[in-house]
Design a protein around this motif. Structure first.
Motif, short mmCIF file in Angstrom:
data_model
loop_
_atom_site.label_atom_id
_atom_site.label_comp_id
_atom_site.label_asym_id
_atom_site.label_seq_id
_atom_site.Cartn_x
_atom_site.Cartn_y
_atom_site.Cartn_z
N SER A 63 0.84 -1.20 0.00
CA SER A 63 0.00 0.00 0.00
C SER A 63 0.87 1.24 0.00
N VAL A 64 0.38 2.28 -0.66
CA VAL A 64 1.08 3.56 -0.73
C VAL A 64 0.04 4.68 -0.60
N SER A 65 0.53 5.88 -0.35
CA SER A 65 -0.36 7.04 -0.36
C SER A 65 -0.80 7.31 -1.78
N PRO A 66 -2.04 7.68 -1.99
CA PRO A 66 -2.54 7.86 -3.37
C PRO A 66 -1.99 9.13 -4.01
N PRO A 67 -1.80 9.14 -5.31
CA PRO A 67 -1.43 10.37 -6.01
C PRO A 67 -2.59 11.36 -5.98
N GLU A 68 -2.29 12.59 -6.32
CA GLU A 68 -3.29 13.67 -6.20
C GLU A 68 -4.54 13.39 -7.02
N HIS A 69 -4.39 12.85 -8.23
CA HIS A 69 -5.56 12.65 -9.08
C HIS A 69 -6.50 11.59 -8.52
N LEU A 70 -6.02 10.72 -7.63
CA LEU A 70 -6.89 9.75 -6.96
C LEU A 70 -7.48 10.33 -5.68
N SER A 71 -6.71 11.17 -4.99
CA SER A 71 -7.20 11.78 -3.74
C SER A 71 -8.45 12.61 -3.97
N ARG A 72 -8.53 13.21 -5.17
CA ARG A 72 -9.70 14.05 -5.48
C ARG A 72 -10.99 13.26 -5.48
N PHE A 73 -10.89 11.94 -5.66
CA PHE A 73 -12.08 11.09 -5.68
C PHE A 73 -12.30 10.38 -4.34
N THR A 166 2.73 -1.18 -31.19
CA THR A 166 1.71 -1.60 -30.23
C THR A 166 0.92 -0.37 -29.77
N LYS A 167 -0.08 -0.61 -28.93
CA LYS A 167 -0.91 0.51 -28.46
C LYS A 167 -0.29 1.21 -27.26
N TYR A 168 0.83 0.70 -26.77
CA TYR A 168 1.42 1.28 -25.57
C TYR A 168 2.33 2.45 -25.91
N LEU A 169 2.25 3.49 -25.10
CA LEU A 169 3.09 4.67 -25.26
C LEU A 169 4.03 4.75 -24.07
N LEU A 170 5.30 5.02 -24.33
CA LEU A 170 6.28 5.10 -23.25
C LEU A 170 6.26 6.50 -22.64
N LYS A 171 5.19 6.80 -21.92
CA LYS A 171 5.12 8.07 -21.22
C LYS A 171 4.18 7.91 -20.03
N SER A 172 4.36 8.77 -19.06
CA SER A 172 3.57 8.68 -17.83
C SER A 172 2.22 9.34 -18.03
N GLN A 173 1.17 8.67 -17.58
CA GLN A 173 -0.17 9.23 -17.67
C GLN A 173 -0.93 8.94 -16.38
N ALA A 174 -1.68 9.93 -15.92
CA ALA A 174 -2.53 9.70 -14.75
C ALA A 174 -3.62 8.71 -15.14
N TYR A 175 -3.84 7.74 -14.28
CA TYR A 175 -4.79 6.67 -14.64
C TYR A 175 -5.62 6.29 -13.44
N LEU A 176 -6.92 6.24 -13.65
CA LEU A 176 -7.85 5.83 -12.60
C LEU A 176 -8.71 4.70 -13.13
N PRO A 177 -8.55 3.49 -12.59
CA PRO A 177 -9.34 2.36 -13.10
C PRO A 177 -10.82 2.54 -12.80
N HIS A 178 -11.65 1.99 -13.67
CA HIS A 178 -13.10 2.08 -13.50
C HIS A 178 -13.55 1.11 -12.42
N ARG A 179 -14.29 1.61 -11.44
CA ARG A 179 -14.84 0.77 -10.38
C ARG A 179 -16.33 1.05 -10.27
N ASP A 180 -17.13 0.02 -10.54
CA ASP A 180 -18.57 0.19 -10.55
C ASP A 180 -19.21 -0.83 -9.61
N PRO A 181 -19.72 -0.37 -8.45
CA PRO A 181 -20.33 -1.31 -7.50
C PRO A 181 -21.73 -1.76 -7.89
N SER A 182 -22.31 -1.15 -8.92
CA SER A 182 -23.67 -1.51 -9.32
C SER A 182 -23.65 -2.78 -10.16
N GLY A 183 -24.81 -3.33 -10.42
CA GLY A 183 -24.90 -4.54 -11.24
C GLY A 183 -24.64 -5.79 -10.41
#
Length: 545
Positions: A63-73, A166-183
């Motif tokens: 576990s680590v402290s979340p980056p800023e773009h995750l803390s906002r959520f 390939t579809k991968y780019l060698l650069k850093s991007q902020a990423y937030l996985p989709h999490r859906d508790p419904s369904g």
């Protein structure tokens, strides 16, 4: 973008798949990064320890402290779950199963060896199953210290070159996985074991929905429903869990030997299917053809079964139209294909640089044994019986499951709804002109053919006249064609030099007589019959548009 997190979900679980060639150091890397190990981590399997290789999926976390773009959520803690996948070629189906539950792939490369056969296969799997990847150059300590940096830079450039297409780019991007508790709740179970005095624990990764204490869950493959007694995430008790979480569920009165790997879900939310319709895309690294009626290893989630495939597409002139990605239209007609169509297909090379390639192709999969899987799940077709020592990609195609047949008698109840047709074409020849509005034809049917079945079907002469079959003529497979607009004078002229002349056989001939065509000025006039026949039509009707 994911939905805002609730107070109950302040810990965001992020699944990272650790993939790569055998002996690239994946398990050692996972052990070095992790602070918490699950009951199935770091090759705890006795066979793994004995053979010195990873045989099954391993799970550990930190576990680590979340980056800023995750803390906002609302995220207060980022838990990274490492999914340690086997690297041996014979365990590719386990690797595929692991890749389908990850948010990001960590491709581990032995810096002293570079890309190897299973490294390439893992890269292909990653392109299909996830959108983000980190390349790890491992075992750098084995490089001489005075040459280490230069060797790392060379390997970095090689990997950049490898990833160019390939579809991968060698650069850093902020990423937030989709999490859906419904369904409905759905979890992929990868380990099942008993705890003395407590019950049976099923561990796995939640694929969709959420689950809470005292909920009822179903094991569809066994048609068993149980109440959740307790839950844990990496040895920590929890009351609920959502999509993406690594979870252990404890139930009572269940024999763990009945379930090695499979799915648990909300009761009645998942169905067992015997056949499926999928959208399909060929994996370009697979060098062999994809033939209809061929058998492939079909992987859906954690399960791999043998299945027979049939390819089809929309007929011309609709080949380039956009088709829905999330459902299949049973009202449309589809064109049967002998194989998956690519730009390299011989038939398409003849049609110019763009070819006759459909924008979308589908496949009907018929499984050798029924499988439980959700709609719209990822499907991968492979040739796992290929020699593991050959330097070739065994992954053949991938797609999305659009429809499934639940009835075991699906060939009678389900397949007739699928309107896939074959184009049939027969060619015969005009025997003679019968009158101004009819001709006698031959060589279109065999002597034993029931010509009555073809009465009323339209035919076209090579001279342009159109007509319809009226019936048989004599007993030798000849037939009569009605020409409503009349036989053209030019056609009569072409056929006019024909006459029948009977000659007696010569004295040493074994035949008593023969019939020969004479008239040097006559030219053949051909008769064409084209019609559709639907593959799953029980009546085998012939249809003309």
């Amino acid at each position: 973008m994911a939905a805002p997190m609730t107070a109950a979900a302040e810990t965001l679980n992020f699944n990272v798949g650790v993939l790569g060639h055998i002996d690239s150091g994946k398990t050692s890397l996972a052990r070095a990064l992790s602070t918490t190990a699950s009951t199935a981590a770091f090759d705890k399997n006795p066979q793994s320890r004995q053979r010195g290789i990873t045989l099954d999926l391993g799970f550990s976390s930190f576990s680590v402290s979340p980056p800023e773009h995750l803390s906002r959520f609302g995220c207060r803690r980022l838990q990274v779950t490492l999914v340690d996948c086997p690297g041996h070629a014979s365990l590719i189906r386990t690797i595929i199963g692991g890749a389908q539950i990850i948010d990001l792939m960590m491709l581990v490369i032995d810096v002293t060896k570079g890309m190897q056969t299973q490294s390439a296969e893992c890269l292909v799997i990653g392109q299909i199953a996830c959108n983000k990847m980190v390349v790890v150059l491992n075992k750098v300590d084995l490089l001489p210290e005075n040459k280490r940096q230069a060797a790392i830079e060379r390997m970095t450039k090689k990997m950049q070159k490898t990833l160019e297409n390939t579809k991968y780019l060698l650069k850093s991007q902020a990423y937030l996985p989709h999490r859906d508790p419904s369904g409905p709740f759905l979890m992929a179970v990868d380990h099942c074991f008993s705890i003395k005095g407590q019950g049976t624990v099923m561990t796995g990764t939640i694929l969709s929905g959420s689950v809470s204490l005292n909920d009822n869950v179903e094991i569809p493959a066994l048609k068993v429903s149980k109440k959740v007694k307790s839950m844990q995430m990496f040895h920590q008790p929890v009351n609920s869990a959502i999509q993406g979480d690594r979870l252990g569920i404890c139930v009572t009165q269940f024999d763990p030997k009945l379930l090695e790997r499979g799915l648990v879900c909300t009761p009645d939310s998942l169905h067992t299917i015997h056949a499926a319709i999928i959208s399909v895309t060929k994996i370009p690294y697979f060098k062999g053809p994809l033939h209809t009626k061929a058998k492939f290893h079909i992987t859906l989630g954690h399960e791999t079964v043998m299945g027979k495939v049939m390819f089809f597409s929309v007929p011309p002139p609709h080949l380039k139209q956009e088709e829905p990605a999330d459902h299949f239209d049973f009202e449309k007609d589809y064109l049967y294909q002998d194989s998956y169509t690519t730009k390299d297909s011989e038939a398409d090379k003849a049609d110019g640089p763009q070819g006759n390639i459909p924008k979308q192709q589908w496949a009907l999969l018929e499984f050798e044994k029924p499988v439980a899987c959700p709609k719209l799940c990822l499907v991968i077709g492979s040739k796992l019986d290929t020699d593991i020592h050959s330097n070739t990609c065994r992954l053949a195609f991938h797609g999305v499951l659009l429809e499934g047949a639940e009835d075991k008698n699906y060939s009678e109840t389900y397949l007739p709804k699928l309107k896939v047709f074959k184009m049939k074409h027969k060619e015969g020849q005009v025997e003679r002109v019968n009158d101004d509005y009819s001709i006698i034809g031959r060589s279109l049917f065999k002597k034993e053919t029931n010509i009555q079945l073809f009465v009323g079907l339209k035919v076209t002469l090579s001279t342009g006249e159109e007509g319809s079959i009226e019936g048989s003529f004599g007993q030798s497979g000849k037939f009569k064609v009605r020409i409503p607009s009349g036989v053209k004078p030019e056609t009569k002229q072409l056929l006019g030099g024909s006459s029948k002349k009977k000659t007696k056989a010569s004295k040493g001939d074994t035949e008593s007589a023969k019939e020969e065509e004479s008239g040097a000025d006559s030219q053949p006039v051909f008769i064409s019959l084209a019609f559709r026949r639907y593959v799953f039509d029980t009546q085998k009707k012939m249809i003309q548009s």
